[in-house]
Scaffold this active site. Structure first.
Site, mmCIF file in Angstrom:
data_model
loop_
_atom_site.group_PDB
_atom_site.id
_atom_site.type_symbol
_atom_site.label_atom_id
_atom_site.label_comp_id
_atom_site.label_asym_id
_atom_site.label_seq_id
_atom_site.Cartn_x
_atom_site.Cartn_y
_atom_site.Cartn_z
ATOM 1 N N MET A 28 0.855 -1.188 0.000
ATOM 2 C CA MET A 28 0.000 0.000 0.000
ATOM 3 C C MET A 28 0.888 1.234 0.000
ATOM 4 S SD MET A 28 -3.181 0.411 2.579
ATOM 5 C CE MET A 28 -2.134 -0.343 3.749
ATOM 6 N N GLN A 103 8.113 -3.975 -2.678
ATOM 7 C CA GLN A 103 7.365 -4.171 -3.921
ATOM 8 C C GLN A 103 7.971 -3.329 -5.044
ATOM 9 O OE1 GLN A 103 3.508 -2.545 -5.302
ATOM 10 N NE2 GLN A 103 2.785 -4.669 -5.167
ATOM 11 N N TYR A 169 -0.810 -2.540 -14.351
ATOM 12 C CA TYR A 169 0.469 -1.823 -14.483
ATOM 13 C C TYR A 169 1.306 -2.430 -15.618
ATOM 14 C CZ TYR A 169 -0.644 0.506 -10.065
ATOM 15 O OH TYR A 169 -1.246 1.268 -9.089
ATOM 16 N N ARG A 217 2.984 -10.922 -8.153
ATOM 17 C CA ARG A 217 1.554 -10.603 -8.039
ATOM 18 C C ARG A 217 0.929 -10.788 -9.406
ATOM 19 N NH1 ARG A 217 -0.765 -6.123 -4.831
ATOM 20 N NH2 ARG A 217 -3.002 -6.234 -5.173
ATOM 21 N N HIS A 255 -6.890 -1.269 -12.637
ATOM 22 C CA HIS A 255 -7.428 -0.044 -12.043
ATOM 23 C C HIS A 255 -8.523 0.566 -12.914
ATOM 24 C CE1 HIS A 255 -5.086 -0.032 -8.529
ATOM 25 N NE2 HIS A 255 -3.918 0.218 -9.104
ATOM 26 N N ARG A 293 -10.675 -7.658 0.691
ATOM 27 C CA ARG A 293 -11.766 -7.607 1.677
ATOM 28 C C ARG A 293 -11.716 -8.750 2.688
ATOM 29 N NH1 ARG A 293 -14.472 -5.403 4.064
ATOM 30 N NH2 ARG A 293 -16.670 -5.446 3.549
ATOM 31 N N CYS A 339 -10.943 -2.670 9.842
ATOM 32 C CA CYS A 339 -11.000 -1.811 8.652
ATOM 33 C C CYS A 339 -12.411 -1.907 8.069
ATOM 34 C CB CYS A 339 -9.980 -2.279 7.627
ATOM 35 S SG CYS A 339 -10.266 -1.561 5.994
ATOM 36 N N GLN A 344 -11.447 6.216 2.870
ATOM 37 C CA GLN A 344 -11.464 7.671 3.022
ATOM 38 C C GLN A 344 -10.135 8.281 3.463
ATOM 39 O OE1 GLN A 344 -15.857 7.559 4.595
ATOM 40 N NE2 GLN A 344 -15.066 9.595 4.875
ATOM 41 N N ALA A 389 -16.398 11.396 17.576
ATOM 42 C CA ALA A 389 -15.429 12.302 18.189
ATOM 43 C C ALA A 389 -15.331 12.030 19.690
ATOM 44 C CB ALA A 389 -15.828 13.743 17.922
ATOM 45 N N ARG A 574 -29.058 21.642 -5.780
ATOM 46 C CA ARG A 574 -29.176 22.972 -6.390
ATOM 47 C C ARG A 574 -28.015 23.218 -7.362
ATOM 48 N NH1 ARG A 574 -29.619 26.226 -0.871
ATOM 49 N NH2 ARG A 574 -27.719 24.998 -0.669
ATOM 50 N N LEU A 667 -18.253 17.565 7.688
ATOM 51 C CA LEU A 667 -17.859 16.696 8.792
ATOM 52 C C LEU A 667 -17.854 15.250 8.314
ATOM 53 C CD1 LEU A 667 -17.337 16.133 11.799
ATOM 54 C CD2 LEU A 667 -19.744 15.595 11.965
ATOM 55 N N ASP A 668 -16.880 14.493 8.690
ATOM 56 C CA ASP A 668 -16.984 13.051 8.516
ATOM 57 C C ASP A 668 -16.294 12.377 9.687
ATOM 58 O OD1 ASP A 668 -14.320 13.258 7.935
ATOM 59 O OD2 ASP A 668 -14.562 12.984 5.786
HETATM 60 P P1 NAP Z 1 -23.178 17.434 2.429
HETATM 61 O O1 NAP Z 1 -22.236 16.523 1.790
HETATM 62 O O2 NAP Z 1 -22.745 18.788 2.819
HETATM 63 O O3 NAP Z 1 -24.424 17.547 1.451
HETATM 64 C C1 NAP Z 1 -25.493 18.360 1.731
HETATM 65 C C2 NAP Z 1 -26.387 18.445 0.488
HETATM 66 O O4 NAP Z 1 -27.469 19.281 0.788
HETATM 67 C C3 NAP Z 1 -25.691 19.003 -0.701
HETATM 68 O O5 NAP Z 1 -26.089 18.213 -1.805
HETATM 69 C C4 NAP Z 1 -26.257 20.424 -0.862
HETATM 70 O O6 NAP Z 1 -26.292 20.575 -2.254
HETATM 71 C C5 NAP Z 1 -27.586 20.336 -0.161
HETATM 72 N N1 NAP Z 1 -27.941 21.522 0.620
HETATM 73 C C6 NAP Z 1 -27.186 22.211 1.484
HETATM 74 N N2 NAP Z 1 -27.885 23.227 2.030
HETATM 75 C C7 NAP Z 1 -29.130 23.169 1.499
HETATM 76 C C8 NAP Z 1 -30.304 23.945 1.657
HETATM 77 N N3 NAP Z 1 -30.343 24.978 2.479
HETATM 78 N N4 NAP Z 1 -31.373 23.596 0.929
HETATM 79 C C9 NAP Z 1 -31.361 22.580 0.098
HETATM 80 N N5 NAP Z 1 -30.263 21.802 -0.106
HETATM 81 C C10 NAP Z 1 -29.170 22.099 0.601
HETATM 82 O O7 NAP Z 1 -23.789 16.804 3.738
HETATM 83 P P2 NAP Z 1 -24.313 15.334 4.037
HETATM 84 O O8 NAP Z 1 -24.757 14.613 2.824
HETATM 85 O O9 NAP Z 1 -25.313 15.546 5.115
HETATM 86 O O10 NAP Z 1 -23.064 14.605 4.600
HETATM 87 C C11 NAP Z 1 -22.463 15.056 5.817
HETATM 88 C C12 NAP Z 1 -21.020 14.665 5.867
HETATM 89 O O11 NAP Z 1 -20.901 13.265 5.977
HETATM 90 C C13 NAP Z 1 -20.276 15.087 4.619
HETATM 91 O O12 NAP Z 1 -19.038 15.645 4.962
HETATM 92 C C14 NAP Z 1 -20.051 13.817 3.883
HETATM 93 O O13 NAP Z 1 -18.800 13.808 3.209
HETATM 94 C C15 NAP Z 1 -20.054 12.774 4.982
HETATM 95 N N6 NAP Z 1 -20.556 11.528 4.425
HETATM 96 C C16 NAP Z 1 -19.754 10.827 3.620
HETATM 97 C C17 NAP Z 1 -20.194 9.679 3.049
HETATM 98 C C18 NAP Z 1 -19.293 8.868 2.148
HETATM 99 O O14 NAP Z 1 -19.721 7.952 1.544
HETATM 100 N N7 NAP Z 1 -18.031 9.189 2.027
HETATM 101 C C19 NAP Z 1 -21.474 9.229 3.284
HETATM 102 C C20 NAP Z 1 -22.284 9.972 4.116
HETATM 103 C C21 NAP Z 1 -21.810 11.122 4.671
HETATM 104 P P3 NAP Z 1 -26.777 21.864 -2.996
HETATM 105 O O15 NAP Z 1 -26.278 23.015 -2.166
HETATM 106 O O16 NAP Z 1 -26.179 21.799 -4.367
HETATM 107 O O17 NAP Z 1 -28.230 21.760 -3.048
HETATM 108 FE FE1 SF4 Z 2 -9.782 0.775 6.178
HETATM 109 FE FE2 SF4 Z 2 -11.060 3.116 5.896
HETATM 110 FE FE3 SF4 Z 2 -8.930 2.858 7.488
HETATM 111 FE FE4 SF4 Z 2 -8.622 2.778 4.853
HETATM 112 S S1 SF4 Z 2 -9.340 4.501 6.041
HETATM 113 S S2 SF4 Z 2 -7.680 1.425 6.335
HETATM 114 S S3 SF4 Z 2 -10.436 1.676 4.271
HETATM 115 S S4 SF4 Z 2 -10.909 1.884 7.750
#
Ligand code: NAP
Ligand code: SF4
Length: 683
Positions: A28, A103, A169, A217, A255, A293, A339, A344, A389, A574, A667-668
């Site tokens: 990795m 590697q 590759y 590999r 890839h 996995r 994991c 991310q 958190a 939007r 936030l994530d």
């Molecule tokens: P987000 O990523 O900020 O998305 C919010 C969505 O709502 C956007 O599409 C935005 O798009 C829309 N929005 C914002 N204000 C609005 C308003 N006043 N009226 C209407 N639409 C509005 O937030 P989230 O989906 O709630 O996710 C929260 C956090 O969790 C994010 O940081 C995300 O990265 C993380 N998360 C990550 C994953 C993943 O798979 N990596 C999965 C879930 C959550 P428009 O402004 O274009 O409308």
């Molecule tokens: Fe696993 Fe996610 Fe950590 Fe990568 S960031 S090692 S995929 S838990």
């Protein structure tokens, strides 16, 4: 008592050396390879995994020459001076009783740089650079460079090398006709095209002698249309063994393949059947490593006990927990930080040229920087909020010796994570909650569930510090009709199980909007793990025929089954940008593809007007439209839940605000866990 995981923990005799168990830490790239200095951080990172009991570590890919670099100034081993730097790594690993192989990876046309080369001048669909075609002399020189790299690796103290022959590759590009249209001795018939890897191995073995591990590999399932056929895979495996390889590792998918192979929605151990088919073919006798996995000792044990392979490769699981093997061996598997295959903090970082880490383990690749030292003075710490958190902060603070009470208003820990775990493909989140439950107990955190603590209650003199981790609440929309019963927030759907009709509009296409669309279109019963067969059919992988039918189509692909979505869903935003633009680099395309297959309609440039009996009224690029839906689900982001901050400060308490309570946007869990750990490490 029976020893746990007897197959996983059995030694593996390679002739000149015996590995202490069947765990290979897969290669990795973590970004420390290119940092200046003497690889001290890289050495600490690998030493931690060696101390944690890994049988054989494989480093991130290192190029044998400039043309093979993954990107400009990427890691390369071509001089004795460079080899001397690697000595810091090998010495550190050996001091912990571990073994490590380097590697060797030549990126070929995947090199994100203008000097990249390939067997033929054919651009890959995932790179902006068209490669230069290697001349015959260039091919010879490249082989020499591979051999030189192996010799230098030996000089640097490595126990072996892994020759990267898969994932699309350079070596893979020689093997497959589609990318190798040469007419010299390195192109043409299959036997000619595989001369490139076999000559590398043969000359390498000659150079390094018999007492050095050579892993190859091998791409056993290319997952691209014109990839190798199964009989070709068998022929290559035989030739690789004959050329001097000690071990064959499994490569799954180029890839550029459009089949998910390691992301979280891929079932556990989904591809080990491929290695098993090679093993069962009997064409090779050297040990086979299987991969993809495998993230728990139970799964690894089962794969080995059932005879799929001789070793398992785990890469990300060892980022998540350096002590994975030792914990398994000590019967403490419940303490393993699993994991969750989110990518991310590891792969997504690598693609952004950032140092990798791990979402669930912020110490990964920061071993010398994020250190949890015993506290010099014990403090009484209140942590308010049991989301990611708060959990992270409470555990680290208590492990350092502080006296910690964690207050959580709900009757379960996990916050947003606890809610998200019902999403199909996020089953692994359960593991993180299991891990933190265990860790809280081991660390001695006093957990007060169902207790919505007030500022006054925290001010009774019991605490010297307060960590505020109260998280977020969903952003409510102010829209005519948004108070109607058929307008739901995402927690109402995910957490409270609100009934949702057949036609649904989702407002907001961020991570949660995408998750919601996945959730609402899924037919599988909530919480059931996906079946491997079902996954392969959905993504068009020929599990029935590959390795069974010699005539099976090349690359292991067949037409995918058509999904039968549970609902009709509109996913609205939007912005006019591409839907899911901000999702993870390595996973966004999977989410988009999955929802497209399920017929989800993506609408951008939307303005929301009102909700009434007819449904959701919107304009799209100024054109009015009514979406006749039963429900509207709002996934429009969050706002901070930080109401306790000011009252606590007014009372003179020392308050640290972390996670969503500090900053709700973007936030994530990665930021939340890291912030919690950092605050607690500094208490
Ligand atoms: P987000 O990523 O900020 O998305 C919010 C969505 O709502 C956007 O599409 C935005 O798009 C829309 N929005 C914002 N204000 C609005 C308003 N006043 N009226 C209407 N639409 C509005 O937030 P989230 O989906 O709630 O996710 C929260 C956090 O969790 C994010 O940081 C995300 O990265 C993380 N998360 C990550 C994953 C993943 O798979 N990596 C999965 C879930 C959550 P428009 O402004 O274009 O409308
Ligand atoms: Fe696993 Fe996610 Fe950590 Fe990568 S960031 S090692 S995929 S838990």
């Amino acid at each position: 008592m029976n020893a746990p995981y007897p197959s996983l923990l059995a030694p593996l005799n390679l002739g000149h050396v015996t590995l202490k168990n069947r765990v290979l830490m897969g290669s990795m790239h973590v970004g420390l390879e290119e940092e200046g200095g003497k690889f001290e951080k890289l050495a600490a990172y690998f030493a931690a995994r060696a101390r944690g009991g890994v049988g054989l570590i494989v480093t991130g890919g290192v190029s044998p020459n400039i043309a093979g670099m993954l990107k400009p100034f990427a890691a390369m081993l071509a001089t004795r001076r460079a080899a001397a730097r690697h000595k810091h790594v090998t010495d550190a690993v050996h001091a912990e009783g571990g073994r490590i192989a380097l590697q060797i990876l030549h990126a070929g046309r995947y090199g994100y740089q203008p000097l990249c080369v390939a067997p033929s001048r054919i651009q890959s669909p995932i790179s902006p650079f068209t490669p230069w075609s290697l001349s015959s002399r260039g091919v010879e020189r490249t082989i020499d460079n591979f051999v030189r790299c192996a010799r230098l690796a030996r000089e640097a103290g490595y126990d072996g090398v892994e020759v990267m022959g898969s994932e699309g590759y350079l070596i893979n590009q020689f093997i497959v006709k589609h990318t190798n249209q040469r007419s010299d001795a390195w192109g043409g018939e299959y036997s000619q095209r595989i001369r490139f890897p076999t000559e590398i191995l043969r000359r390498m073995r000659e150079e390094v002698g018999p007492d050095f591990i050579l892993i190859y590999r091998l791409s056993m399932l290319d997952l691209v249309k014109d990839g190798s056929s199964w009989p070709e895979v068998l022929e290559l495996a035989q030739a690789v063994q004959q050329a001097g390889a000690s071990i064959i590792n499994t490569g799954i998918g180029w890839h550029e393949a459009r089949v998910p192979t390691i992301a979280t929605m891929v079932p556990r151990a989904a591809f080990t059947w491929v290695t098993r088919r090679l093993k069962d073919s009997g064409v090779v006798t050297i040990p086979l490593v299987t991969s993809n996995r495998i993230n728990s000792p139970e799964v690894a044990e089962q794969v080995l006990a059932e005879g799929h392979a001789d070793m398992v490769s785990m890469a990300r699981p060892l980022l998540a927990d350096a002590d994975f093997v030792n914990k398994a061996a000590a019967g403490r598997a419940a303490e393993i930080n699993t994991c969750i295959a989110c990518n991310q903090a590891c792969l997504d970082h690598a693609f952004q040229n950032k140092r990798a880490s791990c979402l669930v383990n912020p110490q990964a690749c920061h071993e010398t920087e994020l250190v949890y030292r015993p506290a010099t003075q014990q403090k009484r710490v209140a942590v308010v909020g049991g989301g990611m958190a708060g959990l992270s902060a409470a555990c680290v603070a208590a492990e350092r010796g502080h006296d910690v009470v964690l207050f959580e208003a709900r009757d379960a820990i996990g916050g947003q994570f606890d809610m998200a775990r019902v999403i199909p493909g996020k089953e692994e989140f359960d593991e993180t909650l299991r891990y933190f439950t265990q860790r809280l107990a081991t660390a001695g955190v006093a957990l007060r569930l169902g207790q919505k603590i007030s500022a006054d209650e925290l001010n009774d003199g019991a605490f010297t510090e307060v960590i505020l981790a109260t998280g977020v609440r969903p952003r409510a929309l102010k829209l005519p009709g948004s108070d109607r019963a058929n307008v739901l927030s995402y927690p109402q759907v995910l957490r409270d199980g609100a009934a949702v009709g057949q036609r649904v509009a989702i407002i907001g296409a961020g991570g949660i909007g995408f998750d919601m669309a996945e959730f609402l279109t899924e037919r599988r019963e909530k919480r059931a793990h996906p079946e491997i067969a079902e996954f392969m059919a959905e993504w068009g992988v020929n599990r029935e025929g590959w390795g069974v039918d010699a005539e099976a189509p090349r690359g292991g692909l067949v037409p995918p089954t058509q999904p039968n979505p549970a609902r009709t869903v509109f996913l609205l935003q939007r912005r006019k940008t591409r839907h899911g633009k901000d999702l993870g680099k390595t996973t966004g395309w999977i989410h988009r593809a999955s929802l497209k297959k399920r017929g989800v309609e993506f609408l951008g440039g939307v303005e929301y007007q009102k909700v009434d009996d007819d449904g959701l009224h919107i304009t799209v690029d100024g054109e009015p439209r009514v979406l006749a839906v039963d429900h509207v689900v709002v996934c429009a982001g969050q706002v901070s839940e930080d109401g306790l901050a000011e009252p606590l400060r007014a009372l003179g308490l020392k308050v640290h605000i972390i996670g969503g309570a500090a900053e709700a946007s973007e936030l994530d869990a990665k930021r939340a866990i890291r912030q919690g750990a950092e605050v607690a490490a500094a208490l």
